[in-house]
Design a protein around this motif. Structure first.
Motif, PDB file in Angstrom:
ATOM      1  N   ALA A 284     -57.925 -33.074 -31.962  1.00  0.00           N
ATOM      2  CA  ALA A 284     -57.629 -34.154 -32.893  1.00  0.00           C
ATOM      3  C   ALA A 284     -57.135 -33.602 -34.230  1.00  0.00           C
ATOM      4  N   ALA A 285     -57.782 -32.529 -34.701  1.00  0.00           N
ATOM      5  CA  ALA A 285     -57.373 -31.933 -35.974  1.00  0.00           C
ATOM      6  C   ALA A 285     -55.950 -31.414 -35.910  1.00  0.00           C
ATOM      7  N   ALA A 286     -55.545 -30.970 -34.719  1.00  0.00           N
ATOM      8  CA  ALA A 286     -54.185 -30.468 -34.536  1.00  0.00           C
ATOM      9  C   ALA A 286     -53.213 -31.576 -34.151  1.00  0.00           C
ATOM     10  N   ASP A 287     -53.684 -32.828 -34.182  1.00  0.00           N
ATOM     11  CA  ASP A 287     -52.876 -33.982 -33.779  1.00  0.00           C
ATOM     12  C   ASP A 287     -52.298 -33.774 -32.383  1.00  0.00           C
ATOM     13  N   ASP A 288     -53.141 -33.286 -31.468  1.00  0.00           N
ATOM     14  CA  ASP A 288     -52.686 -32.930 -30.126  1.00  0.00           C
ATOM     15  C   ASP A 288     -53.658 -33.439 -29.067  1.00  0.00           C
ATOM     16  N   LEU A 289     -54.227 -34.615 -29.272  1.00  0.00           N
ATOM     17  CA  LEU A 289     -55.136 -35.169 -28.281  1.00  0.00           C
ATOM     18  C   LEU A 289     -54.386 -35.470 -26.982  1.00  0.00           C
ATOM     19  N   PRO A 290     -55.035 -35.281 -25.830  1.00  0.00           N
ATOM     20  CA  PRO A 290     -54.396 -35.685 -24.575  1.00  0.00           C
ATOM     21  C   PRO A 290     -54.224 -37.195 -24.539  1.00  0.00           C
TER      22      PRO A 290
ATOM     23  N   ILE B  61     -62.725 -43.874 -19.105  1.00  0.00           N
ATOM     24  CA  ILE B  61     -61.358 -43.459 -19.397  1.00  0.00           C
ATOM     25  C   ILE B  61     -60.923 -44.055 -20.732  1.00  0.00           C
ATOM     26  N   CYS B  62     -60.396 -43.216 -21.618  1.00  0.00           N
ATOM     27  CA  CYS B  62     -59.928 -43.639 -22.936  1.00  0.00           C
ATOM     28  C   CYS B  62     -58.489 -43.169 -23.129  1.00  0.00           C
ATOM     29  N   PHE B  63     -57.820 -43.751 -24.116  1.00  0.00           N
ATOM     30  CA  PHE B  63     -56.423 -43.420 -24.371  1.00  0.00           C
ATOM     31  C   PHE B  63     -56.230 -43.054 -25.835  1.00  0.00           C
ATOM     32  N   SER B  64     -55.451 -42.023 -26.074  1.00  0.00           N
ATOM     33  CA  SER B  64     -55.260 -41.482 -27.417  1.00  0.00           C
ATOM     34  C   SER B  64     -54.603 -42.494 -28.350  1.00  0.00           C
ATOM     35  N   SER B  65     -55.084 -42.542 -29.578  1.00  0.00           N
ATOM     36  CA  SER B  65     -54.507 -43.436 -30.578  1.00  0.00           C
ATOM     37  C   SER B  65     -53.102 -43.004 -30.981  1.00  0.00           C
ATOM     38  N   SER B  66     -52.714 -41.777 -30.655  1.00  0.00           N
ATOM     39  CA  SER B  66     -51.363 -41.309 -30.986  1.00  0.00           C
ATOM     40  C   SER B  66     -50.394 -41.455 -29.825  1.00  0.00           C
ATOM     41  N   ALA B  67     -50.850 -42.042 -28.711  1.00  0.00           N
ATOM     42  CA  ALA B  67     -49.986 -42.201 -27.543  1.00  0.00           C
ATOM     43  C   ALA B  67     -48.884 -43.211 -27.823  1.00  0.00           C
ATOM     44  N   THR B  68     -47.676 -42.896 -27.381  1.00  0.00           N
ATOM     45  CA  THR B  68     -46.571 -43.842 -27.475  1.00  0.00           C
ATOM     46  C   THR B  68     -46.697 -44.889 -26.376  1.00  0.00           C
ATOM     47  N   GLU B  69     -45.859 -45.922 -26.460  1.00  0.00           N
ATOM     48  CA  GLU B  69     -45.875 -46.953 -25.436  1.00  0.00           C
ATOM     49  C   GLU B  69     -45.583 -46.367 -24.057  1.00  0.00           C
ATOM     50  N   ASP B  70     -44.600 -45.485 -23.969  1.00  0.00           N
ATOM     51  CA  ASP B  70     -44.259 -44.884 -22.680  1.00  0.00           C
ATOM     52  C   ASP B  70     -45.376 -43.972 -22.183  1.00  0.00           C
ATOM     53  N   GLU B  71     -46.009 -43.233 -23.073  1.00  0.00           N
ATOM     54  CA  GLU B  71     -47.099 -42.342 -22.663  1.00  0.00           C
ATOM     55  C   GLU B  71     -48.277 -43.149 -22.138  1.00  0.00           C
ATOM     56  N   LEU B  72     -48.572 -44.263 -22.788  1.00  0.00           N
ATOM     57  CA  LEU B  72     -49.663 -45.104 -22.322  1.00  0.00           C
ATOM     58  C   LEU B  72     -49.353 -45.696 -20.950  1.00  0.00           C
ATOM     59  N   LYS B  73     -48.127 -46.144 -20.764  1.00  0.00           N
ATOM     60  CA  LYS B  73     -47.744 -46.674 -19.459  1.00  0.00           C
ATOM     61  C   LYS B  73     -47.798 -45.582 -18.394  1.00  0.00           C
ATOM     62  N   ALA B  74     -47.367 -44.367 -18.734  1.00  0.00           N
ATOM     63  CA  ALA B  74     -47.437 -43.253 -17.782  1.00  0.00           C
ATOM     64  C   ALA B  74     -48.880 -42.968 -17.390  1.00  0.00           C
ATOM     65  N   ALA B  75     -49.798 -43.086 -18.353  1.00  0.00           N
ATOM     66  CA  ALA B  75     -51.215 -42.875 -18.060  1.00  0.00           C
ATOM     67  C   ALA B  75     -51.711 -43.902 -17.055  1.00  0.00           C
ATOM     68  N   TRP B  76     -51.337 -45.157 -17.237  1.00  0.00           N
ATOM     69  CA  TRP B  76     -51.770 -46.207 -16.306  1.00  0.00           C
ATOM     70  C   TRP B  76     -51.144 -46.015 -14.936  1.00  0.00           C
ATOM     71  N   MET B  77     -49.889 -45.581 -14.909  1.00  0.00           N
ATOM     72  CA  MET B  77     -49.236 -45.293 -13.635  1.00  0.00           C
ATOM     73  C   MET B  77     -49.967 -44.176 -12.895  1.00  0.00           C
ATOM     74  N   TYR B  78     -50.368 -43.154 -13.634  1.00  0.00           N
ATOM     75  CA  TYR B  78     -51.102 -42.022 -13.048  1.00  0.00           C
ATOM     76  C   TYR B  78     -52.423 -42.490 -12.444  1.00  0.00           C
ATOM     77  N   MET B  79     -53.155 -43.341 -13.170  1.00  0.00           N
ATOM     78  CA  MET B  79     -54.429 -43.845 -12.675  1.00  0.00           C
ATOM     79  C   MET B  79     -54.239 -44.672 -11.407  1.00  0.00           C
ATOM     80  N   GLU B  80     -53.221 -45.522 -11.398  1.00  0.00           N
ATOM     81  CA  GLU B  80     -52.950 -46.340 -10.221  1.00  0.00           C
ATOM     82  C   GLU B  80     -52.507 -45.476  -9.040  1.00  0.00           C
ATOM     83  N   TRP B  81     -51.642 -44.506  -9.310  1.00  0.00           N
ATOM     84  CA  TRP B  81     -51.157 -43.617  -8.258  1.00  0.00           C
ATOM     85  C   TRP B  81     -52.312 -42.821  -7.651  1.00  0.00           C
TER      86      TRP B  81
END
Length: 592
Positions: free
Chosen positions: A151-157, A402-422
């Protein structure tokens, strides 16, 4: 990093279904407590769980009118395209999806972020949808530090995962997490979403009227049978016991005779923790409790995250540790003996017992029988009453949070949901759990059977790569519960423990409908005192545990009173008071 900070005090409303039903410490079924939906991967499943990896959940706020306004700019809006994997299209621009994965430091498993299976996910999921999947190693024993540094490095997954609610609540308070729109999630990940609905998990997704979490499945959560304690049955037989003793007095007698016979200098015991790793803030006193529990005491003292040193069950636990130490059963160097050393002692014939998750391939058992080819082991039965009762802690009715990073973009968040569904799709989950047929497993009577000691190109990660697929479920599964146990019990050993584990499970099913199957109170408010004092109290508990374990028996009472008062003054009294206040204000679950 974009912050999405919660207020320090989050007030929730408990739903009746949560408070009275799914959060009960008791199960209501002997074979399938998970109400598995049609989207589940097989007909039955089992939970590879561990009390060390579980913790209290959050309660839900289902009354906040503002819930509809919680979407942030990182939340994809629901669309009208085909839902689920059939409607997925590749992103126009490459999206990097970072997924947290535990690095447990276990020898003999592949590097967690670069192995055959991480490449398999990339080839079969990432490449198809123009997503670069990167796995971010998280040290299992130092989770919070690793996430804080990221988080300090602004690099959360993009995907953060944890079993413990206090940790994810802290992430929310610290601004690590984004809220999200469940309707949008349901559009992208309908299988995952519907399973949460079917398992009554939706209330757990919210904090303060805002949706933060998705919940993985934890089947058979109330039987906790997959963590087993192995003991030296051959030593017991040498001193006159033909089976594992089930009472405290008999076990102490047997261990004393083992010591006197010269079989082991300091055998240790399955009665209380002898390992430093288990003498931390999560020491459990469930078997030492008096049942039925007093509800107010349960609320104030029943949570195992911060040890209730002043509670009578904890005093009994400490008195037992003191007696075993002074009898010479406990290794006098237990406090500097980590888990790996304890395991090595067991393998080398210097310890009576060692406990671990069961799986098809258990390295420590392979090594044990290599060093002790004539030895005989047994598991401690579920009806052993070393602490005075059958009492045990059930797991939560869900797996990974399961949680999602506050710095995630819209596409990154959608990719995360796609990964979970897949990952939830039957064919993908099966391959990740079992591997390659003919390499990692064979098929017998229509069911997969893991190949013992496999070490080829397709070697899986820890516990059959669990730390990758736990994003959707907490266990491998195939067949009936008996078949599941057979498939997840170690094979290729001189002894077969399958029936022992089945017997253990059946006893836990019986007990799970009684007051002895105990879960902790779940709080509908954030407890500031826990955040403030838990670190200090954990350090004090470790120090005081050692003092009270190693003192002379005649010194115990005075030292216990002195140290307990110091413990209360160091913050535990404030924790107990805040918990009771939450209970009196209707912000906790109730005993069932």
């Amino acid at each position: 990093m974009k912050k999405n900070v919660l207020q320090k005090v989050l007030v929730f409303a408990l739903t009746g279904a949560m408070a009275m039903g799914m959060l009960s410490g008791c199960g209501n079924s002997g074979s399938d407590t998970s109400n598995t939906s049609d989207t589940q991967t097989t007909t039955d499943s089992t939970a590879a769980t561990d009390n060390k990896e579980t913790d209290n959940s959050t309660a839900a706020d289902t009354t906040t009118d503002a819930a509809a306004d919680t979407a942030t700019d990182t939340e994809p809006a629901a669309d009208t395209s085909a839902a689920g994997v059939d409607g997925y299209e590749a992103f126009a621009d490459n999206v990097t999806l970072k997924v947290a994965v535990y690095d447990r430091g276990v020898e003999g498993v592949p590097t967690v972020n670069d192995n055959y299976w991480t490449k398999w996910v990339q080839e079969n999921f990432g490449d198809k949808y123009n997503i670069t999947v990167e796995y971010v190693p998280i040290t299992r024993t130092d989770v919070m530090t690793d996430y804080a540094l990221l988080a300090a490095a602004d690099d959360l997954p993009t995907i953060l995962m944890e079993y413990d609610y206090p940790k994810v609540a802290q992430w929310a308070n610290d601004g690590y997490l984004t809220t999200y729109d469940l309707d949008a999630f349901a559009q992208v990940a309908p299988t995952y979403y519907q399973r949460m609905v079917d398992l009554n998990q939706i209330p757990y997704t919210q904090m303060g009227g805002e949706t933060y979490f998705a919940l993985a499945e934890r089947p058979y959560y109330n039987t906790t049978y997959t963590y087993q304690n192995f003991v030296r049955l051959d030593w017991l037989k040498e001193v006159g016991y033909n089976e594992v003793p089930k009472t405290y007095d008999d076990m102490v007698d047997a261990l004393t005779k083992i010591k006197e016979a010269g079989l082991c200098d300091y055998p240790g015991s399955p009665i209380v923790a002898n390992k430093m790793v288990a003498v931390g803030a999560d020491t459990q006193n469930y078997g030492f409790r008096s049942y039925p529990l007093n509800e107010e005491e349960w609320v104030m003292y029943g949570d195992y995250n911060v040890v209730p040193m002043n509670w009578e069950p904890t005093k009994k636990y400490l008195q037992t540790a003191n007696e075993l130490y002074n009898l010479g059963i406990t290794n006098p160097e237990y406090y500097i003996t980590d888990d790996e050393t304890w395991k090595a002692n067991f393998i080398n014939g210097k310890a009576f017992n060692y406990s671990q998750y069961i799986s098809a391939n258990m390295d420590f058992l392979n090594s044990f029988y290599e060093n002790n080819p004539d030895a005989e082991l047994a598991i401690v039965p579920a009806d052993a009453e070393y602490a005075g009762s059958y009492g045990y802690r059930t797991d939560n009715p869900f797996g990974m949070i399961i949680c999602f990073s506050s710095s995630a973009t819209e596409d990154e968040l959608k990719a995360a949901w796609m990964y979970m569904e897949w990952m939830t799709q039957e064919e993908n989950l099966f391959t990740m759990q079992w591997g390659i047929e003919g390499e990692n497993y064979t098929v017998e009577n229509g069911l997969p059977v893991s190949v013992a000691d496999y070490s080829g190109d397709y070697t899986q990660g820890f516990n059959n790569s669990k730390d990758y697929w736990c994003v959707t479920i907490e266990s491998r599964n195939a067949g009936t519960i008996e078949e599941i146990i057979a498939a997840t019990t170690p094979t290729g050993l001189p002894q077969d423990f399958t029936q022992d584990v089945i017997d253990f499970y059946n006893k836990r099913v019986e007990v799970s409908t009684t007051e002895y199957a105990c879960t902790d109170a779940i709080f509908a408010v954030a407890l500031d005192s826990v955040s403030e004092y838990s670190g200090t109290l954990a350090a004090l508990w470790t120090e005081y545990y050692d003092t009270l374990t190693m003192c002379k028996p005649e010194e115990f009472e005075a030292k216990y009173e002195e140290l307990t008062q110091k413990y209360l003054d160091a913050g535990f009294q404030e924790i107990a008071d805040e918990r009771l206040d939450a209970y009196n204000n209707g912000n906790t679950t109730k005993l069932q």
